[in-house]
Design a protein around this motif. Sequence first.
Motif, PDB file in Angstrom:
ATOM      1  N   TYR A 138       0.842  -1.199   0.000  1.00 41.60           N
ATOM      2  CA  TYR A 138       0.000   0.000   0.000  1.00 41.60           C
ATOM      3  C   TYR A 138       0.880   1.254   0.000  1.00 41.60           C
ATOM      4  O   TYR A 138       0.574   2.247   0.657  1.00 41.60           O
ATOM      5  CB  TYR A 138      -0.914  -0.021   1.224  1.00 41.60           C
ATOM      6  N   HIS A 139       1.972   1.184  -0.747  1.00 47.09           N
ATOM      7  CA  HIS A 139       2.996   2.233  -0.717  1.00 47.09           C
ATOM      8  C   HIS A 139       2.490   3.595  -1.177  1.00 47.09           C
ATOM      9  O   HIS A 139       3.110   4.619  -0.893  1.00 47.09           O
ATOM     10  CB  HIS A 139       4.177   1.817  -1.602  1.00 47.09           C
ATOM     11  N   ARG A 146       2.889   7.096   7.197  1.00 49.30           N
ATOM     12  CA  ARG A 146       2.910   7.167   8.658  1.00 49.30           C
ATOM     13  C   ARG A 146       3.787   6.060   9.241  1.00 49.30           C
ATOM     14  O   ARG A 146       4.517   6.275  10.213  1.00 49.30           O
ATOM     15  CB  ARG A 146       1.480   7.034   9.206  1.00 49.30           C
ATOM     16  N   VAL A 147       3.733   4.878   8.630  1.00 45.91           N
ATOM     17  CA  VAL A 147       4.583   3.781   9.094  1.00 45.91           C
ATOM     18  C   VAL A 147       6.052   4.125   8.869  1.00 45.91           C
ATOM     19  O   VAL A 147       6.905   3.916   9.750  1.00 45.91           O
ATOM     20  CB  VAL A 147       4.216   2.467   8.376  1.00 45.91           C
ATOM     21  N   VAL A 148       6.376   4.662   7.693  1.00 46.97           N
ATOM     22  CA  VAL A 148       7.762   5.028   7.388  1.00 46.97           C
ATOM     23  C   VAL A 148       8.276   6.074   8.374  1.00 46.97           C
ATOM     24  O   VAL A 148       9.443   6.037   8.805  1.00 46.97           O
ATOM     25  CB  VAL A 148       7.866   5.547   5.935  1.00 46.97           C
ATOM     26  N   GLN A 149       7.417   6.997   8.771  1.00 50.82           N
ATOM     27  CA  GLN A 149       7.831   8.046   9.705  1.00 50.82           C
ATOM     28  C   GLN A 149       8.141   7.509  11.101  1.00 50.82           C
ATOM     29  O   GLN A 149       8.785   8.189  11.900  1.00 50.82           O
ATOM     30  CB  GLN A 149       6.731   9.116   9.782  1.00 50.82           C
ATOM     31  N   LEU A 166      11.014  10.447   2.384  1.00 51.06           N
ATOM     32  CA  LEU A 166       9.553  10.528   2.499  1.00 51.06           C
ATOM     33  C   LEU A 166       9.109  10.980   3.884  1.00 51.06           C
ATOM     34  O   LEU A 166       7.965  11.426   4.050  1.00 51.06           O
ATOM     35  CB  LEU A 166       8.919   9.161   2.203  1.00 51.06           C
ATOM     36  N   GLN A 167       9.991  10.856   4.866  1.00 50.75           N
ATOM     37  CA  GLN A 167       9.566  11.056   6.249  1.00 50.75           C
ATOM     38  C   GLN A 167       9.149  12.493   6.545  1.00 50.75           C
ATOM     39  O   GLN A 167       8.080  12.734   7.112  1.00 50.75           O
ATOM     40  CB  GLN A 167      10.685  10.619   7.200  1.00 50.75           C
ATOM     41  N   LYS A 168       9.970  13.449   6.164  1.00 50.21           N
ATOM     42  CA  LYS A 168       9.667  14.834   6.510  1.00 50.21           C
ATOM     43  C   LYS A 168       8.490  15.394   5.716  1.00 50.21           C
ATOM     44  O   LYS A 168       7.548  15.939   6.306  1.00 50.21           O
ATOM     45  CB  LYS A 168      10.906  15.705   6.312  1.00 50.21           C
ATOM     46  N   PRO A 169       8.477  15.272   4.383  1.00 52.44           N
ATOM     47  CA  PRO A 169       7.321  15.818   3.645  1.00 52.44           C
ATOM     48  C   PRO A 169       6.055  14.988   3.819  1.00 52.44           C
ATOM     49  O   PRO A 169       4.952  15.486   3.596  1.00 52.44           O
ATOM     50  CB  PRO A 169       7.791  15.804   2.188  1.00 52.44           C
ATOM     51  N   GLY A 170       6.200  13.719   4.198  1.00 49.40           N
ATOM     52  CA  GLY A 170       5.027  12.872   4.401  1.00 49.40           C
ATOM     53  C   GLY A 170       4.291  12.533   3.123  1.00 49.40           C
ATOM     54  O   GLY A 170       3.061  12.440   3.117  1.00 49.40           O
ATOM     55  N   VAL A 171       5.036  12.333   2.030  1.00 45.20           N
ATOM     56  CA  VAL A 171       4.406  11.997   0.750  1.00 45.20           C
ATOM     57  C   VAL A 171       4.506  10.497   0.510  1.00 45.20           C
ATOM     58  O   VAL A 171       5.482   9.853   0.911  1.00 45.20           O
ATOM     59  CB  VAL A 171       5.074  12.761  -0.411  1.00 45.20           C
ATOM     60  N   PRO A 172       3.513   9.901  -0.144  1.00 45.34           N
ATOM     61  CA  PRO A 172       3.558   8.459  -0.420  1.00 45.34           C
ATOM     62  C   PRO A 172       4.706   8.095  -1.353  1.00 45.34           C
ATOM     63  O   PRO A 172       5.267   8.946  -2.053  1.00 45.34           O
ATOM     64  CB  PRO A 172       2.196   8.181  -1.071  1.00 45.34           C
ATOM     65  N   LEU A 173       5.031   6.837  -1.370  1.00 47.95           N
ATOM     66  CA  LEU A 173       6.094   6.326  -2.237  1.00 47.95           C
ATOM     67  C   LEU A 173       5.535   6.134  -3.644  1.00 47.95           C
ATOM     68  O   LEU A 173       4.577   5.382  -3.850  1.00 47.95           O
ATOM     69  CB  LEU A 173       6.617   4.998  -1.683  1.00 47.95           C
ATOM     70  N   SER A 174       6.127   6.810  -4.622  1.00 46.75           N
ATOM     71  CA  SER A 174       5.637   6.703  -5.997  1.00 46.75           C
ATOM     72  C   SER A 174       5.982   5.342  -6.583  1.00 46.75           C
ATOM     73  O   SER A 174       6.964   4.699  -6.190  1.00 46.75           O
ATOM     74  CB  SER A 174       6.247   7.801  -6.867  1.00 46.75           C
ATOM     75  N   ARG A 175       5.186   4.931  -7.539  1.00 48.28           N
ATOM     76  CA  ARG A 175       5.419   3.636  -8.182  1.00 48.28           C
ATOM     77  C   ARG A 175       6.741   3.640  -8.947  1.00 48.28           C
ATOM     78  O   ARG A 175       7.464   2.638  -8.967  1.00 48.28           O
ATOM     79  CB  ARG A 175       4.260   3.320  -9.127  1.00 48.28           C
ATOM     80  N   ALA A 176       7.060   4.764  -9.583  1.00 50.62           N
ATOM     81  CA  ALA A 176       8.300   4.841 -10.351  1.00 50.62           C
ATOM     82  C   ALA A 176       9.513   4.632  -9.449  1.00 50.62           C
ATOM     83  O   ALA A 176      10.461   3.914  -9.810  1.00 50.62           O
ATOM     84  CB  ALA A 176       8.390   6.194 -11.056  1.00 50.62           C
ATOM     85  N   THR A 177       9.495   5.249  -8.263  1.00 47.39           N
ATOM     86  CA  THR A 177      10.608   5.084  -7.325  1.00 47.39           C
ATOM     87  C   THR A 177      10.691   3.646  -6.838  1.00 47.39           C
ATOM     88  O   THR A 177      11.782   3.071  -6.713  1.00 47.39           O
ATOM     89  CB  THR A 177      10.428   6.036  -6.127  1.00 47.39           C
ATOM     90  N   LEU A 178       9.545   3.057  -6.559  1.00 43.35           N
ATOM     91  CA  LEU A 178       9.505   1.664  -6.111  1.00 43.35           C
ATOM     92  C   LEU A 178      10.107   0.735  -7.163  1.00 43.35           C
ATOM     93  O   LEU A 178      10.946  -0.124  -6.855  1.00 43.35           O
ATOM     94  CB  LEU A 178       8.056   1.267  -5.819  1.00 43.35           C
TER      95      LEU A 178
END
Length: 670
Positions: A138-139, A146-149, A166-178
Amino acid sequence: MTSLAQQLKRLALPQSDPNLLTRREVASLLFDPKDAAAMDRSTFYALGCTGLEELLGIEPAFLEFQDTLFSRASVTLERSVQSKEVNEKLDAGVSLFLARLCPYFLLKPAHKCIEWLLHRFHIQLYNSESLLACALPYHDTNVFVRVVQLLRIKDATNRWNWLHGLQKPGVPLSRATLVTHCYSDLSFMDFICSLVTKSIQAYSGLSGSCSQLRVIFSFYASTIVASLDAVDNVSDDIIAKLLPYVNKGLKSALTDYKAATYMIVCQLAVKVVMEASLVDTLAAHVAKSLLREPVLAREGLGCLTVLLQNQKDGAAGPSLLLDEYLGQTHLSADNMSELNRRLLPLVRLLENSSGKYQIMADSDTSLLLSLKHPQPAVRVSALEHLMGAISSGQQQSLDQTFLKDSVLERLRDDSLEVVAAALRVLEVLLDVLDPEDAVACLLTLLHRVDLSADESWLPVLKEVVRLLSDPRLGKEDADLLQRTGWRLLPFLAITSVSQLRLAAYIAKSSVVAQHPLTQNWAQELDEVMEKRSDPDFVGLANERLVSTVTKNLTSMEHFSRRDALLLLFFPVFVLGLVVRATQHLLTAQRVYTLLEAPLLDAIGHATGATQEVEPLGSAPPSFSAALTLFLQQPDRWFSVVLVSLLRDFICSLRCHDNTFRGFSKLDKPF
């Protein structure tokens, strides 16, 4: 930081974290860290138990954790002071719980349970990888962020440091990065693959089909396939990393796991050329998977086909499936009978589809793909193969829908040679094809080809006209034959010298020559052809066409109002074509003579009628719209259609500028 310091930091135990000794801030998924620090342990325990009870209403597999992770004894347990054996047992329990929780991670009860595990067992420190595995599918959600933080991944040596951004801005992990990290870090690729096997193991013995794991299988297949597609070069290391999991998937009895594995095998096949021995091994495993559990017969056969047709010469052939079947000698008679029963759908599939998947020698790919090949020569060869199969009586090996669609689709090809080959196949299939479809495709071909731009298409168009006159198309449908004749009439009107030869050929075709409106036109055109050197030849030919149509129309004694409308419309159409300026008014007069009688008759009926006449404002906007209404209610709309036809007739009048030269008074007001 020195190398020694880094090593010591990696070896540090979670219980040495100073945050465990303070209550100023507490790791929390649901609450602000400062607010969580003010809450007592019983509150978190009650929250966790509530979440577990709610989960039990959905999935009974969580029942065993009531006596372990959510027991009353766990409230007073502090794992930082427990022995290694106790912590290892706790790790195993937490990992199992999180593996079972993964399919339900987005549910509120799951968040409550995680909150208790964070507070009591510090899973963000002790079980960070299990926690990430639970959330990773569910990236792209805020809950994952929230889990990553919660994790301690700031150190550059941490394997999850790539998520630190991702921790500070709190943005989800994009599919491209994954996807990028998946093919660039093989340990992460292994992490995703093992996520599947651990989830299956977590539900082993509890659920037969493991249907709750579909979200994990989907994540696994989509991520690995996308990674293989994105990477420039699929290295041996990547293949070596995936093969153990591919083998497990092919051997698995879980339908979704096997389907995901088929997708990965197909992507490997199209992305990289593998050694023949590896292809043989993969093909053998796919064949065995089909025999073992042929519930995905179509998908498995498709996977086997893609694998074999994309690999180099010397790879395994389709006979592997038969070899595997014949090798089942250890089975009893009853078990063999059951295997035959389960294989019946696969056998039917092979019977129906083997023809189109046959590998073509000149293209080194299947017949299906050869028909869509970018090179016209390959498409022609594929059509010739179809012709050979039909001529030799092997038509049964080809799916009838595939056969029909292939021929009709190639009739829309841009290549003259391909269309010519498709017409040859079409001719031998006229008995089995739907006549309506065949006529529609042939007429579409006539309309889309512009002879003035490329006269080399003339032989092909002549072949189209010949096929339209084939008696097999109208042997059981006289109405279709009549409609075909009507749709060929516009091609009789000559627009250019380049189109003349096609018009002459159409005029001599049986479907037009027998039409009552165009009787004797072929002979008339032959006479006109003697004057081809005349500068006004095109106009002269069209005048003779109108004259012939008029003569045939006036000689008709018995035809209905509906027939009259259809017949009258054709001269109006022809009038809009090129005719000589000196003859334009004469031609217009002939057409009006045809319209005059039914118009006067309609006016007479309207004058003597007692019913209210349709107001002019509600008249249909075009002849086609009026004709549609007339066909539904002939008596009511007949006069309206005639008026609409007269309007189109007037609009079609295009007199030459020289027609009224010398009559300057007409330009002056009275």
